[in-house]
Write an enzyme that holds these catalytic residues in place. Structure first.
Site, PDB file in Angstrom:
ATOM      1  N   ASP A  35       0.880  -1.170   0.000  1.00  0.00           N
ATOM      2  CA  ASP A  35       0.000   0.000   0.000  1.00  0.00           C
ATOM      3  C   ASP A  35       0.915   1.217   0.000  1.00  0.00           C
ATOM      4  O   ASP A  35       2.126   1.099   0.223  1.00  0.00           O
ATOM      5  CB  ASP A  35      -0.891  -0.018   1.265  1.00  0.00           C
ATOM      6  CG  ASP A  35      -1.810   1.209   1.349  1.00  0.00           C
ATOM      7  OD1 ASP A  35      -2.262   1.697   0.295  1.00  0.00           O
ATOM      8  OD2 ASP A  35      -2.065   1.687   2.474  1.00  0.00           O
ATOM      9  N   SER A  36       0.332   2.394  -0.215  1.00  0.00           N
ATOM     10  CA  SER A  36       1.128   3.619  -0.106  1.00  0.00           C
ATOM     11  C   SER A  36       1.647   3.788   1.323  1.00  0.00           C
ATOM     12  O   SER A  36       2.636   4.455   1.560  1.00  0.00           O
ATOM     13  CB  SER A  36       0.263   4.824  -0.467  1.00  0.00           C
ATOM     14  OG  SER A  36      -0.829   4.899   0.438  1.00  0.00           O
ATOM     15  N   TYR A  59      -0.601   8.492  -2.098  1.00  0.00           N
ATOM     16  CA  TYR A  59      -0.673   8.316  -3.549  1.00  0.00           C
ATOM     17  C   TYR A  59      -1.788   9.165  -4.149  1.00  0.00           C
ATOM     18  O   TYR A  59      -1.744   9.496  -5.328  1.00  0.00           O
ATOM     19  CB  TYR A  59      -0.983   6.853  -3.892  1.00  0.00           C
ATOM     20  CG  TYR A  59       0.175   5.876  -3.856  1.00  0.00           C
ATOM     21  CD1 TYR A  59       1.463   6.257  -3.501  1.00  0.00           C
ATOM     22  CD2 TYR A  59      -0.037   4.537  -4.216  1.00  0.00           C
ATOM     23  CE1 TYR A  59       2.506   5.332  -3.481  1.00  0.00           C
ATOM     24  CE2 TYR A  59       1.002   3.611  -4.217  1.00  0.00           C
ATOM     25  CZ  TYR A  59       2.270   4.010  -3.837  1.00  0.00           C
ATOM     26  OH  TYR A  59       3.290   3.086  -3.838  1.00  0.00           O
ATOM     27  N   GLY A  60      -2.807   9.451  -3.347  1.00  0.00           N
ATOM     28  CA  GLY A  60      -4.022  10.104  -3.857  1.00  0.00           C
ATOM     29  C   GLY A  60      -3.774  11.272  -4.805  1.00  0.00           C
ATOM     30  O   GLY A  60      -4.345  11.329  -5.888  1.00  0.00           O
ATOM     31  N   CYS A  68      -4.387  -1.518  -1.926  1.00  0.00           N
ATOM     32  CA  CYS A  68      -4.535  -0.073  -2.120  1.00  0.00           C
ATOM     33  C   CYS A  68      -5.428   0.136  -3.340  1.00  0.00           C
ATOM     34  O   CYS A  68      -5.097  -0.335  -4.435  1.00  0.00           O
ATOM     35  CB  CYS A  68      -3.145   0.519  -2.368  1.00  0.00           C
ATOM     36  SG  CYS A  68      -3.139   2.260  -2.795  1.00  0.00           S
ATOM     37  N   ASN A  69      -6.550   0.821  -3.139  1.00  0.00           N
ATOM     38  CA  ASN A  69      -7.455   1.076  -4.261  1.00  0.00           C
ATOM     39  C   ASN A  69      -6.789   1.955  -5.310  1.00  0.00           C
ATOM     40  O   ASN A  69      -6.961   1.760  -6.508  1.00  0.00           O
ATOM     41  CB  ASN A  69      -8.715   1.798  -3.773  1.00  0.00           C
ATOM     42  CG  ASN A  69      -9.572   0.945  -2.859  1.00  0.00           C
ATOM     43  OD1 ASN A  69     -10.549   0.364  -3.270  1.00  0.00           O
ATOM     44  ND2 ASN A  69      -9.196   0.866  -1.590  1.00  0.00           N
ATOM     45  N   THR A  70      -6.022   2.949  -4.834  1.00  0.00           N
ATOM     46  CA  THR A  70      -5.411   3.905  -5.760  1.00  0.00           C
ATOM     47  C   THR A  70      -4.402   3.187  -6.661  1.00  0.00           C
ATOM     48  O   THR A  70      -4.373   3.413  -7.879  1.00  0.00           O
ATOM     49  CB  THR A  70      -4.722   5.037  -4.965  1.00  0.00           C
ATOM     50  OG1 THR A  70      -5.636   5.518  -3.966  1.00  0.00           O
ATOM     51  CG2 THR A  70      -4.324   6.179  -5.858  1.00  0.00           C
ATOM     52  N   GLU A  80      -2.125   7.567   8.996  1.00  0.00           N
ATOM     53  CA  GLU A  80      -0.668   7.385   8.995  1.00  0.00           C
ATOM     54  C   GLU A  80      -0.065   7.860  10.320  1.00  0.00           C
ATOM     55  O   GLU A  80       0.919   7.323  10.799  1.00  0.00           O
ATOM     56  CB  GLU A  80      -0.039   8.175   7.840  1.00  0.00           C
ATOM     57  CG  GLU A  80      -0.283   7.580   6.471  1.00  0.00           C
ATOM     58  CD  GLU A  80       0.395   6.232   6.256  1.00  0.00           C
ATOM     59  OE1 GLU A  80       1.602   6.123   6.519  1.00  0.00           O
ATOM     60  OE2 GLU A  80      -0.302   5.290   5.837  1.00  0.00           O
ATOM     61  N   CYS A 109     -10.932   3.226   0.023  1.00  0.00           N
ATOM     62  CA  CYS A 109      -9.516   3.466   0.318  1.00  0.00           C
ATOM     63  C   CYS A 109      -9.208   2.620   1.544  1.00  0.00           C
ATOM     64  O   CYS A 109      -9.977   2.631   2.514  1.00  0.00           O
ATOM     65  CB  CYS A 109      -9.267   4.941   0.625  1.00  0.00           C
ATOM     66  SG  CYS A 109      -7.619   5.275   1.303  1.00  0.00           S
ATOM     67  N   THR A 110      -8.105   1.880   1.502  1.00  0.00           N
ATOM     68  CA  THR A 110      -7.853   0.919   2.581  1.00  0.00           C
ATOM     69  C   THR A 110      -7.491   1.592   3.906  1.00  0.00           C
ATOM     70  O   THR A 110      -7.489   0.929   4.945  1.00  0.00           O
ATOM     71  CB  THR A 110      -6.754  -0.083   2.175  1.00  0.00           C
ATOM     72  OG1 THR A 110      -5.593   0.641   1.749  1.00  0.00           O
ATOM     73  CG2 THR A 110      -7.230  -0.980   1.047  1.00  0.00           C
ATOM     74  N   HIS A 111      -7.186   2.869   3.878  1.00  0.00           N
ATOM     75  CA  HIS A 111      -6.970   3.573   5.143  1.00  0.00           C
ATOM     76  C   HIS A 111      -8.297   3.807   5.890  1.00  0.00           C
ATOM     77  O   HIS A 111      -8.320   3.893   7.119  1.00  0.00           O
ATOM     78  CB  HIS A 111      -6.330   4.951   4.900  1.00  0.00           C
ATOM     79  CG  HIS A 111      -4.854   4.910   4.615  1.00  0.00           C
ATOM     80  ND1 HIS A 111      -4.345   4.498   3.408  1.00  0.00           N
ATOM     81  CD2 HIS A 111      -3.782   5.248   5.376  1.00  0.00           C
ATOM     82  CE1 HIS A 111      -3.016   4.586   3.442  1.00  0.00           C
ATOM     83  NE2 HIS A 111      -2.645   5.038   4.624  1.00  0.00           N
TER      84      HIS A 111
HETATM   85  N1  DGL Z   1      -4.726   3.297   0.965  1.00  0.00           N
HETATM   86  C1  DGL Z   1      -4.817   3.804  -0.339  1.00  0.00           C
HETATM   87  C2  DGL Z   1      -6.060   3.403  -1.086  1.00  0.00           C
HETATM   88  O1  DGL Z   1      -6.624   2.379  -0.814  1.00  0.00           O
HETATM   89  C3  DGL Z   1      -4.165   5.065  -0.777  1.00  0.00           C
HETATM   90  C4  DGL Z   1      -4.114   6.228   0.124  1.00  0.00           C
HETATM   91  C5  DGL Z   1      -3.196   7.289  -0.417  1.00  0.00           C
HETATM   92  O2  DGL Z   1      -2.000   7.040  -0.419  1.00  0.00           O
HETATM   93  O3  DGL Z   1      -3.657   8.342  -0.863  1.00  0.00           O
HETATM   94  O4  DGL Z   1      -6.471   4.072  -1.994  1.00  0.00           O
END
Ligand code: DGL
Length: 261
Positions: free
Chosen positions: A6-7, A38-39, A69-71, A147, A179-181
């Site tokens: 993931d990011s 990453y967004g 990570c979805n992104t 984070e 988003c996994t966060h």
């Molecule tokens: N956890 C990430 C996701 O699922 C990315 C979050 C990020 O880095 O912006 O999209």
């Protein structure tokens, strides 16, 4: 070995579910914290990072890669599948099940800007929204709060309320956490929504997919359930301090700064 990336630390929400489903499998988790979030990054940059990480994780013995990570999934899964000769499981916003279950015919998808703007999400909407109205909202500041391990601080409450409170008047009955966060903020989201709105966290569905991929490609040993945690940040300390907060573990964290070619 199951490799996940993931990011940053958000993919640990997937790690929890994969570990629960496969308690005897070795898992290596890499957080690309040197490039988090990453967004706001360009698609090409996310593809380059994901490929560099995928190759590195293969060099460490990955036999399956979970893009937690979805992104990264929406930007890079096609490139990853083209370049890496191992099964790859991605995660994307649960628009299909949320739309299918909606009675009010209005749902919301919360995700990063890059995910919401991706072609993949447009395709999911075109194919699966089925006339259900889908409100798309980025969780501004949410990734940063997770984070920092601030799952319940005044600022976290504020940034969560800024996104969720306006949705309460919109007659939605499902929110897909894209988003996994974001699942780490689910308790705060639920405080605002109550039971009237269902939250979709894809972690268990992803874990089921990993289990079925491993059955099809059984090529690994289950004997050694060792866990590795790696960050691309120079200092592994912050991630090591977050593991107990996010997943209740006290493992060592390795620092592996990884250049993008
Ligand atoms: N956890 C990430 C996701 O699922 C990315 C979050 C990020 O880095 O912006 O999209």
């Amino acid at each position: 070995m199951i490799a996940m990336h993931d990011s940053g630390l958000g993919g640990l929400s997937i790690w929890r579910a994969v570990r629960a489903a496969l308690p005897r499998w070795p898992i290596t988790y890499l957080a690309d914290q040197a490039y988090c979030p990453y967004g706001p990054r360009s698609r090409q940059e996310i593809i380059d990072r994901s490929l560099a990480i995928g190759h590195y994780l293969m060099s460490q013995g990955a036999t399956i890669l979970v893009v937690a990570c979805n992104t990264a999934t929406t930007a890079a899964i096609t490139a990853l599948r083209r370049e890496l000769p191992i099964p790859i499981v991605g995660v994307e916003p649960a628009i299909k099940p949320a739309a299918a279950a909606s009675r009010t015919r209005r749902i919301a998808v919360l995700a990063t800007q890059a995910t919401l703007a991706s072609e993949r999400v447009q395709t999911l909407l075109d194919t699966h929204a089925n006339g259900v109205e889908v409100l798309r909202r980025p969780g501004h500041g949410w990734v940063e709060q997770v984070e920092a391990g601030e799952l319940d601080s005044p600022l976290t409450r504020q940034v969560v309320a800024e996104v969720v409170s306006p949705l309460l008047a919109q007659n939605i009955d499902h929110i897909a956490l894209g988003c996994t966060h974001y699942p780490f903020l689910a308790p705060l989201i639920r405080e605002l929504t109550g039971d009237a709105i269902a939250l979709y966290d894809p972690a268990e569905a992803i874990a089921r997919r990993v289990v079925s991929q491993l059955k099809q490609h059984a090529s690994d040993s289950q004997a050694d359930h060792c866990y590795r945690f790696i960050t691309t940040a120079d200092d592994a300390g912050p991630m090591a301090r977050m593991l107990p907060i996010l997943i209740g573990r006290h493992d060592a964290v390795e620092s592996h700064p990884l250049e993008t070619p």
